[in-house]
Design a protein around this motif. Structure first.
Motif, mmCIF file in Angstrom:
data_model
loop_
_atom_site.group_PDB
_atom_site.id
_atom_site.type_symbol
_atom_site.label_atom_id
_atom_site.label_comp_id
_atom_site.label_asym_id
_atom_site.label_seq_id
_atom_site.Cartn_x
_atom_site.Cartn_y
_atom_site.Cartn_z
ATOM 1 N N GLY A 140 0.846 -1.186 0.079
ATOM 2 C CA GLY A 140 -0.383 0.236 -0.054
ATOM 3 C C GLY A 140 0.545 1.034 0.044
ATOM 4 N N ALA A 141 1.756 1.399 -0.212
ATOM 5 C CA ALA A 141 2.727 2.310 -0.393
ATOM 6 C C ALA A 141 3.996 2.466 -1.719
ATOM 7 C CB ALA A 141 3.995 2.671 0.739
ATOM 8 N N VAL A 142 4.074 3.262 -2.061
ATOM 9 C CA VAL A 142 4.672 4.120 -3.084
ATOM 10 C C VAL A 142 6.004 4.872 -3.315
ATOM 11 C CG1 VAL A 142 2.099 4.181 -4.820
ATOM 12 C CG2 VAL A 142 2.587 5.978 -3.375
ATOM 13 N N VAL B 28 -9.942 2.370 -0.053
ATOM 14 C CA VAL B 28 -9.500 1.923 1.496
ATOM 15 C C VAL B 28 -9.166 0.479 1.395
ATOM 16 C CG1 VAL B 28 -10.393 1.717 4.596
ATOM 17 C CG2 VAL B 28 -10.563 3.448 3.165
ATOM 18 N N ILE B 29 -10.384 -0.541 0.689
ATOM 19 C CA ILE B 29 -10.542 -1.950 1.006
ATOM 20 C C ILE B 29 -9.498 -2.361 -0.028
ATOM 21 C CG2 ILE B 29 -11.757 -3.815 -0.031
ATOM 22 C CD1 ILE B 29 -12.729 -2.867 1.804
ATOM 23 N N PRO B 30 -8.393 -1.915 -0.814
ATOM 24 C CA PRO B 30 -7.472 -2.439 -1.901
ATOM 25 C C PRO B 30 -5.833 -2.551 -1.196
ATOM 26 C CG PRO B 30 -8.731 -1.186 -3.256
ATOM 27 C CD PRO B 30 -9.794 -1.180 -2.808
ATOM 28 N N TYR B 31 -6.515 -1.312 -0.899
ATOM 29 C CA TYR B 31 -5.267 -0.385 0.163
ATOM 30 C C TYR B 31 -4.677 -1.200 1.115
ATOM 31 C CZ TYR B 31 -1.842 2.758 3.728
ATOM 32 O OH TYR B 31 -1.700 2.264 4.346
ATOM 33 N N LEU C 133 -1.463 -5.301 4.108
ATOM 34 C CA LEU C 133 -2.084 -7.012 5.767
ATOM 35 C C LEU C 133 -1.941 -8.255 4.734
ATOM 36 C CD1 LEU C 133 -4.097 -5.176 8.355
ATOM 37 C CD2 LEU C 133 -2.169 -5.313 8.066
ATOM 38 N N GLU C 134 -1.726 -9.008 5.244
ATOM 39 C CA GLU C 134 -1.285 -10.839 4.918
ATOM 40 C C GLU C 134 -1.765 -11.570 4.551
ATOM 41 O OE1 GLU C 134 0.430 -13.197 2.441
ATOM 42 O OE2 GLU C 134 1.450 -11.644 3.256
ATOM 43 N N PHE C 135 -3.053 -10.621 5.479
ATOM 44 C CA PHE C 135 -4.342 -12.195 6.507
ATOM 45 C C PHE C 135 -5.371 -10.657 5.552
ATOM 46 C CE2 PHE C 135 -3.726 -8.806 9.496
ATOM 47 C CZ PHE C 135 -5.195 -7.961 9.513
ATOM 48 N N LEU C 136 -5.589 -10.390 4.994
ATOM 49 C CA LEU C 136 -6.460 -9.571 4.041
ATOM 50 C C LEU C 136 -6.494 -9.632 2.562
ATOM 51 C CD1 LEU C 136 -7.553 -6.731 5.961
ATOM 52 C CD2 LEU C 136 -8.878 -8.816 5.985
ATOM 53 N N ARG C 137 -5.986 -10.293 2.499
ATOM 54 C CA ARG C 137 -5.154 -10.847 1.054
ATOM 55 C C ARG C 137 -6.623 -11.133 -0.524
ATOM 56 N NH1 ARG C 137 0.598 -9.882 0.332
ATOM 57 N NH2 ARG C 137 0.533 -8.182 1.549
ATOM 58 N N ASP C 138 -7.309 -11.949 0.090
ATOM 59 C CA ASP C 138 -8.276 -12.759 -0.474
ATOM 60 C C ASP C 138 -9.572 -12.207 -0.075
ATOM 61 O OD1 ASP C 138 -8.079 -13.318 3.183
ATOM 62 O OD2 ASP C 138 -8.896 -15.815 2.203
ATOM 63 N N LEU C 139 -9.685 -10.651 0.910
ATOM 64 C CA LEU C 139 -10.620 -9.491 1.386
ATOM 65 C C LEU C 139 -11.716 -10.383 0.626
ATOM 66 C CD1 LEU C 139 -11.724 -8.576 3.381
ATOM 67 C CD2 LEU C 139 -11.116 -7.038 2.796
ATOM 68 N N MET D 173 -16.376 1.676 4.702
ATOM 69 C CA MET D 173 -14.660 1.736 4.021
ATOM 70 C C MET D 173 -14.298 1.138 3.010
ATOM 71 S SD MET D 173 -12.145 -1.161 6.412
ATOM 72 C CE MET D 173 -12.373 -1.611 7.692
ATOM 73 N N GLU D 174 -15.508 0.300 1.739
ATOM 74 C CA GLU D 174 -15.822 0.785 0.476
ATOM 75 C C GLU D 174 -15.814 1.362 0.037
ATOM 76 O OE1 GLU D 174 -19.737 -1.554 -1.042
ATOM 77 O OE2 GLU D 174 -18.965 -2.423 1.429
ATOM 78 N N LEU D 175 -15.887 3.140 0.274
ATOM 79 C CA LEU D 175 -16.625 3.771 -0.498
ATOM 80 C C LEU D 175 -15.588 5.099 0.177
ATOM 81 C CD1 LEU D 175 -20.682 4.376 0.444
ATOM 82 C CD2 LEU D 175 -19.536 3.910 -0.956
ATOM 83 N N CYS D 176 -13.967 4.571 0.822
ATOM 84 C CA CYS D 176 -13.707 5.266 1.309
ATOM 85 C C CYS D 176 -11.861 5.185 0.628
ATOM 86 C CB CYS D 176 -13.567 5.274 2.926
ATOM 87 S SG CYS D 176 -14.294 6.145 3.732
ATOM 88 N N VAL D 177 -10.917 6.877 0.362
ATOM 89 C CA VAL D 177 -10.499 6.644 -0.261
ATOM 90 C C VAL D 177 -8.818 7.085 -0.278
ATOM 91 C CG1 VAL D 177 -9.002 7.070 -2.864
ATOM 92 C CG2 VAL D 177 -11.358 6.473 -3.107
#
Length: 1026
Positions: A348-350, A383-386, A391-397, A490-494
Motif C-alpha cells: 500500500g505504499a509508493v 481503503v479496501i484494496p489498500y 495486510l497479509e491476512f486480508l489478501r483474499d478479502l 470502508m468500501e466508500l473511502c479512498v
C-alpha cells in the motif's frame, strides 16, 4: 536590527536579551482576542490600524536546524574558552579575572554544583556589576571582593577551528551540492506575526495568504511576502500599517454545525457550499537586516557571538516559498510527481522522488544545500484494496465478504489506518476526513439517529439515499471523530494523495526505496542541477528578485585532499604479516594471512530451527568447512561440537519459555562453560530477538545466527565473514595498525599515557511507537595502544530522550573496566557522539560533557583531557569529483565516487567551528555519503591533520570486514550495541507482558521506562554485539 519606540541604550540591551533568550521562548505564543461581529462577511474585508508609533516586541521565529543560540549569560558575557583549564575536581582553580566594559566576567561551577571562589577584579572596575539569568544573580564588587556564581555550570561554546585546515594528502578537485546564496546585508526584511482565527491547516493558511495578497495589493504595499504557513510572514517592503486586520471567507464544503456529526456524511440533501469566515491579524514584530549575519560569516566580531538566526530563518522561509506551493513538503524535503515517475513498493505504499534543501552558513558564505531525496507515501487507492495490499491476512478479502475480523485482526487494521486522511467516493465533495479508529460493531449492526431523533440502520440508509448496497457488511466502519460517533463505510473511502507513509517499512519495501534513491554520482548530480534550474525548485519563483537574493545555479567548486591509508598488521602465524591497502577501494584480503588475534573455541554447540531434510543434511559439511576456514584465518574452531547438533522446529522460536529451556539445556551440557552457540534458521523470524536476549542474559553465551539459504553454496567469502564475526565476539580481533597511535601522533599519544576511545548513540522507537523507551549505548576501547577491542554499556531511558541520562554511570563503569585491563586510567578521552542533530549540539555538549566530568571525578586526582566530537551520517552534503577519468577502467562509471580518504575542511564547512567531512569508505552502490565530524569540545588541542588522520586510520580497524568503514568504529559499535538493546524489548507476543499496541496509546504522558535485562557476566566484557 531596528526596534521602535525605545531609547538607544534600553533598545540595545532589550534586543540582546531577547535574542539570548530565544531558545527558551515559545515562538507561537501570541495573545489575540476574539471579537463577535453582528454582520455577515462574504468576501474580503480589511481593517487597517494605523499605529506606527506603537512599541512592538521582537518576534523570535522557530530555529533552523542549526546550532542553537546561547542562553542569557553567554549572550552578555564571553564564556570560558577551551584554552582555559576546566577542572573536574571538587574545587576549581582560582583564575585572575580582568573585567572591562565589553566583557563581564563569566562564571563557572564545579561538578558538584557548589562553588564559592575568590576572584581578583581590576581596581579600575568601580561599582557593582549585577547580571541576572534564570533567576540567579551574580554580584561583582570593586576591590576584588568575592562573587558567588550560579549553581548551574557555565554553558560552553563549541571548539573553534585550530588552524587554516589540514595539509596532508594529495589534492583532489571536487564539486559539492552547495549553492552560494548572496544577499545584500543592508536589505531590510520586515517580519510580521500572523494570527488566523479559527486555526486552519497549513494548506488552508497558505490559501488565505494567497487570496490576501491577490486582493489587497495596496495594504501589502505591492509586496509578495513569504509565509511559513503558521505564524511568520516576511516582506521585503514595509506594509502601509504596522497592524492589519482582515476578514476573508473561503468556500468550505460543510453542513450546518448543529448537524456536523451525521449530516456531513449521511444527509446529502442538507449539503451545500458554505463560506467559512476567517479573521486574520497581521502585526509587525521586527525589522531585520543581514549585517550581523554578514559579520558572522566574515568572521568579524567576537568568537563567542552566536549565529544570528533571525535573518537566516527569514531567508530560509523565502527560499522555501515556491517549492512549498508546488510540492508536498515533508520536513525539509519536497516531493512531486514532476520529479519523475512514482514506483509502487508494495504494502500500500509508493515511492516518490523529491529534493531536500537547507540554508547553511559556510566558509564561503550562505549556501543552499540541495540533494536528491526519496520517501514512501500511502498509495491513493480505495481503503479496501489498500488493506488487501497492506495486510497479509486480508489478501483474499474480496472472496471473504461474509467473514468478520478477529480482535487481533481488527487491531492490525486500525493500526494500519489510524491518522490517515480519506475522502468519500459516493458523492461529490472536497471534504477530507482523518481516521481516528474503527467502530466496535460491524457495519451491518450500526445504527444512528437522524436530526429528528429517529434511529436509522446504516446499511438501509445507504440503500435508500444512494441506491448503494454495502458489500463488506462484516467489516467495521471508519470512525472519523475523536469524541462523537461518526461513521464511514470502508468500501466508500479512498486514501488521499500526498500522505507520507508513517508505518514501519518491511525489508522488501526498504530495499525498493533504497534502490530508488541509489543513484550513481553522475545521475544524482544531474538531478540536483535540474532541481536548481527546474520549475519546482527553490529558484523557480520570483523570490530572488523580491528579496534581492542571488542564488547560484552551479555547484560549489572546492579542493579536497586524499589521505594516505595506514599500513596494517596481521597475525604472526600467517605467511603475510603486514599489508598495505593499495587497491583503489582500499580493501584487502586475508589470503595467506591470519587475523591479528585469533581465538581458540573448543566448547561450542549448534542448534537448528526449522529447515527441510535436505537443508539439514548440509550441517556436517557446514561445520567442517567453517572449521577449515577458521584455521586458514588463524582461528581455532573445534571440529566437534560439545553435543550433537540440535534440530528444533521453527515453532520453538514462538515459545519463549520453551526456547529458554532448550538453550539452558545446551549450556548445562557444556558444564556452563559454552563459548559459542551457532543458530541456523530457516528464514528471518521475530524470535531472533528472544534468542539474543536469552543468550545474552539468562544463559550467558555468545551466539551467531545464519540462514539455511546461505549454507547451500558455502562460499569462501561467506565463511570468512562468519569466522571474523565469531572471532570478534569471543575475544579476538581482525587487524591492527602497523604503526600504533603513539608512533603516528606522538605529541598527543605517548606510549606510557594510554587513551580511551568512546562512542555513544541513542536509538529511538519507531515514529508510531508511543510507548517503548529509547536505548542509549556507550562503548569504550579496552586495550592500548592497539585500541581495537571495545566493551559496551547499554541502558533504556525515557521515551525519545536524546540526552543520555545515565552517561555518567556508564562512562564510570567503562573507565573502571579500562583500569582493570590496562592497569592505568586513560589520560585522554576521545568521545565520539552519534545521533545528534545540529539543533541539539550545545544541549548535548553542556549536559553530557558534565556527565563525563562527574564520572571522572569518582576517581581520586583524575582529570583527563577530553575531546567531544559529534559524528553525523544523516546529512545531505554530497561530494563529486570535478573531473572523472574515464580511462581508468572500462567500467569507468564505478570510479565516479570520490576515493576513500577524501577529506574536506574548507569552503563548505562551518565559518568558525572545528568540523570536516571525511569519506573513509569506497561507495560500491549509489553516491558516497561522507561522514561529518564536528568537534564541540577539544582540550587535547588536536590539529586538523591529527584528528582527520586519527579518524581515518581508526576506520581500518573494524572487526567485521577487511575494508575501511564509513565512520569511526566506536560509533559503529555503539550503534550495534544500541540495536541489541532494542532487541531485548522486542519480545514475541507470548511473552510481551509490557508490550502494547501503539494504536491504543495516548501521547498525553510519557510511559514509564522499561529497564533492560542484566547482561550475563560471561559476555559482559566481550564484543557480543558486533
Amino acid at each position: 536590527m531596528e526596534q521602535t519606540g525605545e531609547s538607544n541604550g534600553k533598545k540595545k540591551f532589550t534586543a540582546q536579551r531577547r535574542r539570548s533568550l530565544r531558545v527558551g521562548t515559545n515562538s507561537d505564543e501570541h495573545y489575540y482576542y476574539y471579537q463577535n461581529h453582528q454582520n455577515q462577511f462574504g468576501g474580503l474585508l480589511c481593517n487597517q490600524n494605523n499605529n506606527n508609533n506603537n512599541k512592538y516586541q521582537r518576534y523570535c521565529p522557530a530555529l533552523l536546524p542549526l546550532p542553537s543560540l546561547l542562553p542569557l549569560q553567554l549572550a552578555l558575557t564571553p564564556p570560558f574558552t577551551q584554552n582555559q583549564t576546566f577542572k573536574s575536581k571538587t574545587h576549581f582553580q582560582k583564575y585572575p579575572c580582568k573585567l572591562n566594559h565589553n566583557s563581564p566576567l563569566a562564571a563557572s561551577s564545579d561538578n558538584n554544583n557548589k562553588l564559592s571562589e575568590e576572584s581578583t577584579v581590576s581596581p579600575a572596575e568601580v561599582g557593582l556589576l549585577q547580571l541576572q539569568a534564570k533567576g540567579k544573580t551574580y554580584l561583582i564588587g570593586d576591590g576584588g571582593k568575592k562573587f558567588v556564581p550560579a549553581r548551574k555550570p557555565q554553558i560552553l561554546i563549541a571548539a573553534k577551528r585550530p588552524d587554516s585546515g589540514g595539509k596532508e594528502g594529495s589534492v583532489i578537485s571536487l564539486l559539492a551540492n552547495h549553492f552560494l546564496v548572496q544577499f545584500d546585508p543592508s536589505q531590510k526584511i520586515y517580519h510580521y506575526n500572523v494570527e488566523i482565527t479559527p486555526n486552519p491547516s497549513k494548506e488552508v493558511a497558505r490559501e488565505i495568504k494567497q487570496k490576501l495578497v491577490n486582493n489587497n495589493s495596496v495594504g501589502f504595499s505591492g509586496a509578495v511576502p513569504a509565509y511559513d504557513g503558521r505564524k511568520n510572514l516576511y516582506s521585503s517592503v514595509e506594509f502601509q500599517n504596522d497592524k492589519l486586520e482582515f476578514y476573508i471567507s473561503l468556500p468550505i464544503h460543510s453542513t450546518k454545525s448543529s448537524a456536523l456529526p451525521y449530516g456531513e456524511i449521511y444527509d446529502l440533501k442538507e449539503k451545500k457550499e458554505q463560506l467559512k469566515l476567517f479573521r486574520i491579524n497581521i502585526k509587525l514584530v521586527s525589522k531585520i537586516d543581514g549585517k550581523e549575519l554578514n559579520n558572522y560569516l566574515n568572521k568579524e566580531g567576537d568568537d563567542w557571538v552566536p549565529l544570528p538566526q533571525d535573518y537566516l530563518h527569514a531567508l530560509d522561509v523565502v527560499l522555501r516559498e515556491n517549492p512549498t506551493e508546488k510540492c508536498v513538503p515533508v520536513g525539509r524535503s519536497f516531493y512531486s510527481s514532476s520529479m519523475g515517475k512514482t514506483r509502487e513498493i508494495g504494502g500500500g505504499a509508493v515511492g516518490f522522488r523529491g529534493f531536500f534543501q537547507s540554508l547553511r552558513p559556510t566558509q564561503q558564505g550562505l549556501a543552499l544545500n540541495v540533494d536528491f531525496s526519496v520517501t514512501a507515501f500511502h498509495e491513493s487507492i480505495g481503503v479496501i484494496p489498500y488493506l488487501q495490499k497492506r495486510l497479509e491476512f486480508l489478501r483474499d478479502l474480496s472472496q471473504r465478504k461474509t467473514a468478520s475480523l478477529t480482535s487481533e485482526e481488527r487491531k492490525e487494521v486500525e493500526k494500519a489506518l489510524k491518522n490517515i486522511r480519506v475522502f468519500v467516493c459516493h458523492r461529490e465533495t472536497v471534504q477530507r476526513y482523518r481516521v481516528h479508529g474503527l467502530t466496535e460493531e460491524a457495519t451491518e449492526n450500526l445504527w444512528f439517529a437522524d436530526r429528528d431523533g429517529k434511529n436509522l440502520r446504516l446499511v438501509t440508509y445507504f440503500k435508500d439515499h444512494y441506491n448503494y448496497d454495502i458489500q463488506f457488511r462484516k467489516l467495521p466502519c471508519l470512525q472519523i471523530s475523536r469524541s462523537k460517533p461518526c461513521y464511514l463505510p470502508m468500501e466508500l473511502c479512498v486514501i488521499c494523495e500526498g500522505q507520507k507513509f508513517l508505518g514501519k517499512l518491511s525489508d522488501d519495501q526498504t530495499a525498493k526505496i533504497l534502490k530508488m534513491g541509489c543513484q550513481r554520482p553522475r545521475e544524482r548530480k544531474a538531478i540536483i542541477e535540474e532541481v536548481m534550474r527546474g520549475n519546482v525548485g527553490p529558484t523557480s519563483g520570483n523570490q530572488e528578485g523580491e528579496f534581492e537574493l542571488s542564488v547560484s545555479r552551479e555547484m560549489t567548486r572546492l579542493t579536497g585532499r586524499i589521505l594516505h591509508p595506514p599500513k596494517l598488521k596481521l597475525g604472526d602465524g600467517g605467511r603475510v604479516r603486514n599489508i598495505f591497502p593499495s587497491r583503489h577501494d582500499r580493501q584487502w584480503n586475508l589470503l595467506d594471512g591470519h587475523v591479528f588475534e585469533g581465538t581458540k573455541i573448543e566448547r561450542w554447540a549448534l542448534i537448528s530451527f526449522g529447515g527441510t531434510p535436505e537443508q539439514k543434511s548440509n550441517i556436517p559439511r557446514f561445520i567442517n568447512q567453517l572449521s577449515q576456514r577458521c584455521e586458514q584465518l588463524g582461528i581455532f574452531l573445534n571440529k566437534n561440537t560439545i553435543i550433537s547438533p540440535q534440530f528444533e522446529s521453527s515453532h520453538v522460536l514462538n515459545n519463549v519459555n520453551l526456547l529458554e529451556s532448550k538453550l539452558k539445556k545446551i549450556q548445562r551440557a557444556a558444564s556452563n562453560n559454552l563459548q559459542l552457540l551457532i543458530c541456523i534458521m530457516e528464514k528471518k523470524h521475530k524470535g531472533y530477538a528472544d534468542l539474543k536476549r536469552i543468550g545474552d542474559t539468562s544463559v550467558g553465551v555468545v551466539s551467531q545466527c545464519c540462514l539455511y539459504p546461505n549454507l547451500i553454496k558455502l562460499s569462501s567469502q561467506f565463511l570468512a565473514n562468519l569466522a571474523l564475526k565469531i572471532n570478534a565476539k569471543v575475544g579476538g580481533c581482525t587487524v591492527a595498525l602497523y604503526n600504533s597511535l603513539p608512533s603516528q601522533i606522538p605529541r598527543l599519544f605517548p606510549v606510557d599515557e594510554p587513551a580511551i576511545f568512546m562512542g555513544a548513540d541513542v536509538t529511538h522507537p519507531h515514529p508510531l511507537d508511543d510507548f517503548n523507551p529509547s536505548i542509549a549505548a556507550v562503548v569504550g576501547s579496552m586495550n592500548w595502544p592497539t585500541a581495537n577491542k571495545y566493551v559496551s554499556r547499554i541502558r533504556s531511558q525515557t521515551h525519545r530522550q536524546e540526552i543520555i541520562q545515565d552517561l555518567g554511570a556508564m562512562v564510570g563503569e567503562l573507565l573502571d573496566d579500562f583500569y582493570q585491563e590496562v592497569k592505568k586510567l586513560p589520560g585522554r578521552i576521545i568521545f565520539f557522539r552519534d545521533g545528534v542533530s545540529e539543533t541539539q549540539f550545545y544541549k548535548v555538549l553542556e549536559e553530557e560533557l558534565q556527565s563525563i566530568r562527574v564520572a571522572c571525578s569518582k576517581f581520586p586526582d583524575y582529570n583527563p583531557l577530553i575531546t567531544f566530537a559529534v559524528v553525523q551520517k544523516r546529512h545531505h552534503t554530497r561530494l563529486f569529483p570535478a573531473e572523472t577519468d574515464q580511462s581508468l577502467d572500462q567500467n569507468h562509471f564505478s570510479y565516479e565516487n570520490i576515493p576513500p580518504g577524501t577529506v574536506v575542511d574548507s569552503v563548505i564547512t562551518h565559518p568558525k567551528e572545528f568540523d570536516f567531512y571525511l569519506c573513509s569508505h569506497w561507495g560500491v552502490k549509489g553516491t558516497s555519503r561522507p561522514t561529518h565530524y564536528h568537534v564541540l569540545w577539544d582540550e587535547n588541542k588536536f590539529t586538523s591533520d591529527e584528528l582527520q588522520k586519527l579518524a581515518y586510520n581508526l576506520c581500518y580497524t573494524f572487526v567485521r570486514c577487511t575494508k575501511p568503514i564509513s565512520l569511526v568504529p566506536p560509533v559503529y559499535y555503539a550503534h550495534l550495541a544500541a540495536y541489541r538493546g532494542r532487541l531485548y524489548l522486542e519480545r514475541s507476543s507470548e511473552s510481551s507482558g509490557f508490550y502494547r499496541s501503539s494504536s491504543t496509546l495516548s501521547r498525553a504522558a510519557p510511559p514509564k521506562t522499561v529497564p533492560l535485562p542484566r547482561l550475563s557476566e560471561n559476555i559482559k566484557k566481550l564484543m557480543f554485539f558486533c
